[in-house]
Design an enzyme around this catalytic site. Structure first.
Site, mmCIF file in Angstrom:
data_model
loop_
_atom_site.group_PDB
_atom_site.id
_atom_site.type_symbol
_atom_site.label_atom_id
_atom_site.label_comp_id
_atom_site.label_asym_id
_atom_site.label_seq_id
_atom_site.Cartn_x
_atom_site.Cartn_y
_atom_site.Cartn_z
ATOM 1 N N GLY A 1 47.352 42.251 36.174
ATOM 2 C CA GLY A 1 47.429 40.883 36.670
ATOM 3 C C GLY A 1 46.338 40.007 36.068
ATOM 4 C CD GLU B 1 41.173 39.309 39.059
ATOM 5 O OE1 GLU B 1 40.100 39.893 38.831
ATOM 6 O OE2 GLU B 1 42.229 39.916 39.354
HETATM 7 N N1 ARG Z 1 39.593 44.657 37.990
HETATM 8 C C1 ARG Z 1 40.893 44.087 37.753
HETATM 9 C C2 ARG Z 1 41.342 43.510 39.067
HETATM 10 O O1 ARG Z 1 41.474 44.105 40.056
HETATM 11 C C3 ARG Z 1 41.931 45.023 37.277
HETATM 12 C C4 ARG Z 1 41.594 45.858 36.106
HETATM 13 C C5 ARG Z 1 42.647 46.851 35.886
HETATM 14 N N2 ARG Z 1 42.257 47.740 34.857
HETATM 15 C C6 ARG Z 1 43.025 48.767 34.499
HETATM 16 N N3 ARG Z 1 42.590 49.540 33.571
HETATM 17 N N4 ARG Z 1 44.159 48.998 35.055
HETATM 18 O O2 ARG Z 1 41.497 42.388 39.239
HETATM 19 ZN ZN ZN Z 2 40.221 43.572 41.530
#
Ligand code: ARG
Ligand code: ZN
Length: 847
Positions: free
Chosen positions: A254, A291
């Site tokens: 996302g 985010e």
């Molecule tokens: N930290 C990001 C979020 O939750 C998602 C990152 C996903 N990374 C992955 N390797 N699937 O907003």
């Molecule tokens: Zn996240």
């Protein structure tokens, strides 16, 4: 270099990195196939770490040269990085590598989308950019310079200088490498600004491709609302002069919370009346908030290691759900969250992919961005808040921010702030983090004189990761509703800690109906033979009122499926009363009208010890829809008419609720009018919600062709809308032909399968068409497997994620199991299968 034999990483093996980093300077000279990355990293020995050989991660890098303190050195390259001898004191590491962004189809590290450069580094993508200790507990201050012929050159932090084809950025906040970001391209900014509570001005920009300028206003407003909300509710202020968001078409997930430079899948940020549904708007608002909220829960306080992923994700999902509740309707949001949790997380918890909210081992961390870590992780925090109360929650979280700002923290740190502020011992509560599986709560009632005794038994099915589950601490919110429909006991929270426990309510004038697990106070399966019809009519807890209706619907469907009984008149009558109650919020009434998904019924059947038969489930749902349409026949025209919004379009909760209720009425009306009303709605629609709902109904009525063609002609140049066009045809296809529809679409010239959104539009929809995917011929399984095998070498992450479609395979009959097994084995025996997909399929096969 290919992956070595997959290695398992264990939480218990954590050791600190042997050095700290004072400063990182990166210089990029951008080129599609030959980007040069020069790094200068100041290492200082970490006195707290055990002695170790110096090791830097690095993958798919061409090392040009490496120096320590200005001297060329020899390094030993391994599969995963490099090692070399280093001085015992502080030293300066410098290197230059060459990378190939255009050849990077995995969309991890630095890659190109259209003609723009962008990055995705979480979890372990930075090692594809340069040699580095790519682990979240190594935090550093970055300075980045970018050399490239692009009007927009962005990185984290604040801009230092910019001239034509050159930019310098400095991020004063120490961060782990997974939060690094770089963007370069021909982009246009939709600007905004925000004044923080201490009076600082922050420039905001939403960067998009030329042509998308008209889809930015909503996202920008959502960002400002998020910034304000985090100040008001959590006391968190933004900490840079600039906050940038960039929309990217090719993105595996996302969005990503890179410090000061969030990168979004364009589907998660671009919005307009003509191209986005109300559901899209709500999701976009939530993801922007999510985010943004990571700036404190994730960035200022990050994770010590990837086993702690729920520390940032569970908390941030919890925070974004609070935000949506405040911005829209809390009761509607709660119901939506529970539907989602049951659909995705319960399925995961009950199958071979079950893992604790904090797993103890993994092979590929990308496979652990799961509903368990995100959504169950948020539920665990919600329970904690319920147990300690709102005031103590606020105090504990404030202590968390004070105590751990700048840290790479753990779940232990998180729980400790609650123990320190409340004096509670959370040792047993911690099992929510360490044990997999969804607990079952069995509640029995006894009525003695003026006393109601509730006896509750908890049991959690054992799983590979938790063979011997111990009792959880479970907050059970209970209220009592009298025979006349009034509430005689307001919500009170029972705290269950034992395997079996009894709770009494005394001094009651007559036997009440018990409303248990109000607000879905814990992520458990409740087994309670209550007076659901009475609760549907009178429960004062909006969640449980909805839940009573859902339980009646599920029970009647199970009866129809297993015993061929007729739809339960008590359910139909109860539904009618709620749906026609104009005092209730339309969005809420619309949730009442929605029936459980086919896959939810498969879960319920499996839980009850039956083998789910997809065609029979599908047929039962159709039969119940017919019965509902007949029951409501006299009120549907008014329900439709009264919920047509005449005011100018706004994507707010009120209008969205009305449209949703109107469209629920439309789909029931379509069952008997052959699509007449849907065609009229299609022809008059001035927004995507109405247009798409009408199109879905036309397809269901068997007269979708003309509208589908018109839709394609109208929207062929809009990628996000065309994703809907691809997806809808598969979701709405008759299960008999769903696999053929999907296969046909893969031959469409616009089926750009390397684009994750487009791939998911077709195959995610096929999986959602439960009876279609599980077609008895096995054609659905084969088609998906063919395409997963094709996608894996191009994009392992998206491939692996979609393998979860097979996670429930052991539920089905022997023939289907054999058909699925054949495909799983075929995938697994594909030469050079990625580590991601290998891990997923191996875990699923072992069921
Ligand atoms: N930290 C990001 C979020 O939750 C998602 C990152 C996903 N990374 C992955 N390797 N699937 O907003
Ligand atoms: Zn996240």
């Amino acid at each position: 270099m290919r992956d070595a034999a997959p290695q398992t990483i264990y939480l218990k093996d954590y050791t600190a990195f042997g050095w700290q980093i004072n400063h990182v300077a990166l210089h990029f000279v951008l080129d599609p196939h030959k980007t040069r990355v020069r790094s200068k990293i100041e290492f200082v020995p970490n006195a707290d770490a055990p002695a170790q050989r110096f090791f830097l991660h690095g993958e798919a890098l061409n090392l040009v040269w490496a120096r320590i303190d200005g001297q060329d050195i020899n390094v030993t390259l391994t599969h995963e990085g490099l090692t070399c001898d280093v001085p015992t004191g502080p030293f300066v590491w410098e290197s230059e590598v060459e990378i190939d962004p255009k050849g990077n189809t995995a969309l991890e590290g630095l890659y190109m989308s259209n003609d723009m450069y962008c990055t995705q580094c979480e979890a372990e993508g930075f090692r594809k950019i340069t040699y580095y200790p790519d682990r979240p507990d190594v935090m550093a201050v970055f300075t980045v310079t970018i050399d490239g012929p692009h009007p927009v050159l962005l990185s984290n932090g604040n801009p230092v200088s910019a001239s034509k084809d050159y930019a310098e950025w400095h991020d004063p906040w120490p961060k782990p490498a997974y939060l690094f970001a770089l963007v370069a391209g021909d982009l246009v900014a939709h600007p905004g600004s925000f004044t923080t509570k201490s009076g600082r001005n922050v420039d905001l920009n939403l960067y998009v491709r030329p042509g998308d300028e008209g889809k930015c206003a909503f996202g920008m407003q959502a960002l400002k609302d998020s910034m304000k909300w985090d100040e008001d509710v959590y006391g968190r202020e933004y900490d840079l002069d600039l906050f940038n968001i960039v929309a990217v078409d090719d993105f595996n997930m996302g969005a990503m919370e890179n410090k000061g430079l969030n990168i979004f899948n364009s589907s998660a940020v671009l919005a307009s009346q003509a191209t986005s549904t109300d559901t899209n708007f709500e999701r976009i608002e939530a993801i922007i908030a999510h985010e943004y909220f990571h700036n404190w829960t994730g960035n200022r306080i990050t994770c010590r290691d990837w086993f702690q992923l729920c520390l940032k994700e569970g908390l941030t999902v919890f925070r974004d759900s609070q935000f949506t509740s405040d911005m829209r309707s809390a009761e509607v949001k709660r119901i939506e969250d529970v539907i989602d949790l049951r659909g995705r997380q319960f399925a995961e918890d009950q199958g071979p992919l079950a893992h604790p909210v904090r797993p103890e081992s993994f092979q590929e961390i990308n496979n652990f961005y799961t509903a368990t870590i995100y959504e169950k992780g948020a539920e665990v925090i919600r329970m904690l808040k319920t147990l300690v109360g709102d005031a103590a929650y606020a105090q504990a979280v404030t202590l968390y921010f004070d105590r751990h700002d700048g840290d790479a923290a753990t779940i232990e740190d998180w729980l400790k702030v609650f123990e320190d502020t409340t004096g509670r011992d959370l040792a047993q509560f911690k099992r929510w983090y360490s044990q997999a599986g969804t607990p079952r709560l069995k509640v029995t009632e006894e009525w003695q004189g003026d006393t109601l005794i509730l006896t509750v038994t908890q049991s959690t099915p054992p799983s590979a990761s938790t063979p011997d589950p111990q009792p959880f601490v479970i907050p059970i919110a209970v209220g009592l509703i009298g025979a006349d429909g009034t509430e005689i006991q307001a919500t009170t929270v029972l705290e269950m800690t034992q395997a079996t426990q009894s709770f009494s309510f005394t001094g009651l004038a007559g036997r009440p109906a018990a409303s248990i697990l109000r607000g879905f106070s814990a992520p458990v399966v409740l087994d309670h033979a209550a007076d659901h019809a009475h609760l549907l009519a009178y429960d004062t807890d909006p969640f449980n009122r909805w839940e009573a209706g859902r339980t009646l619907a599920r029970n009647t469907l199970l009866g129809m499926i297993l015993k061929g009984t007729r739809p339960d008149p008590a359910f139909l009558r109860g539904l009618r009363a709620v749906v026609t109650d104009d005092l209730l919020d339309p969005a809420y009434r619309r949730l009442m009208m929605a029936l459980p998904a086919q896959s939810d019924l498969a879960t319920a059947l499996h839980d009850a010890g039956h083998v789910p038969e997809p065609d029979i489930i599908h047929a039962a749902l159709e039969a119940l829809r017919d019965a509902v349409a007949r029951e409501l026949a006299d009120v549907l025209p008014a329900l439709y008419a009264d919920n047509q919004v005449t005011a100018p379009y706004a994507p707010d909760a009120t209008q969205a609720g009305q449209r949703a209720l109107g469209n629920s009425a439309l789909s029931l009306l379509t069952r008997s009018d052959g699509g007449k009303l849907a065609q009229a709605q299609y022809d008059n629609a001035d927004n995507m919600t109405q247009q798409l709902a009408a199109l879905a109904n036309l397809i269901r009525a068997g007269r979708g062709e003309a509208a589908l063609n018109a839709f394609e002609l109208q929207w062929k140049d809009d990628r996000l809308v065309m994703d809907k066009w691809f997806g809808l045809q598969v979701i709405e296809a008759d299960p008999e032909d769903a696999h053929e529809v999907a296969e046909g679409l893969t031959g469409h010239p616009d089926f750009k399968w390397k684009n994750p959104n487009r791939f998911r539009a077709v195959f995610g929809s096929l999986i959602m068409n439960h009876a279609g995917f599980h077609h008895a011929s096995g054609a659905g399984y084969k088609l998906l497997a063919d395409w997963l095998i094709k996608l894996d070498p191009v994009n392992p992450q998206t491939t692996a994620r979609m393998c979860s479609a097979f996670q429930t395979w052991k539920r089905y009959d022997n023939d289907r199991q054999a058909l699925i097994k054949k495909q799983l084995n075929r995938i697994l025996s594909t030469p050079d299968l990625s580590r991601d997909t290998t891990e997923m399929i191996s875990r699923i096969v072992q069921a």
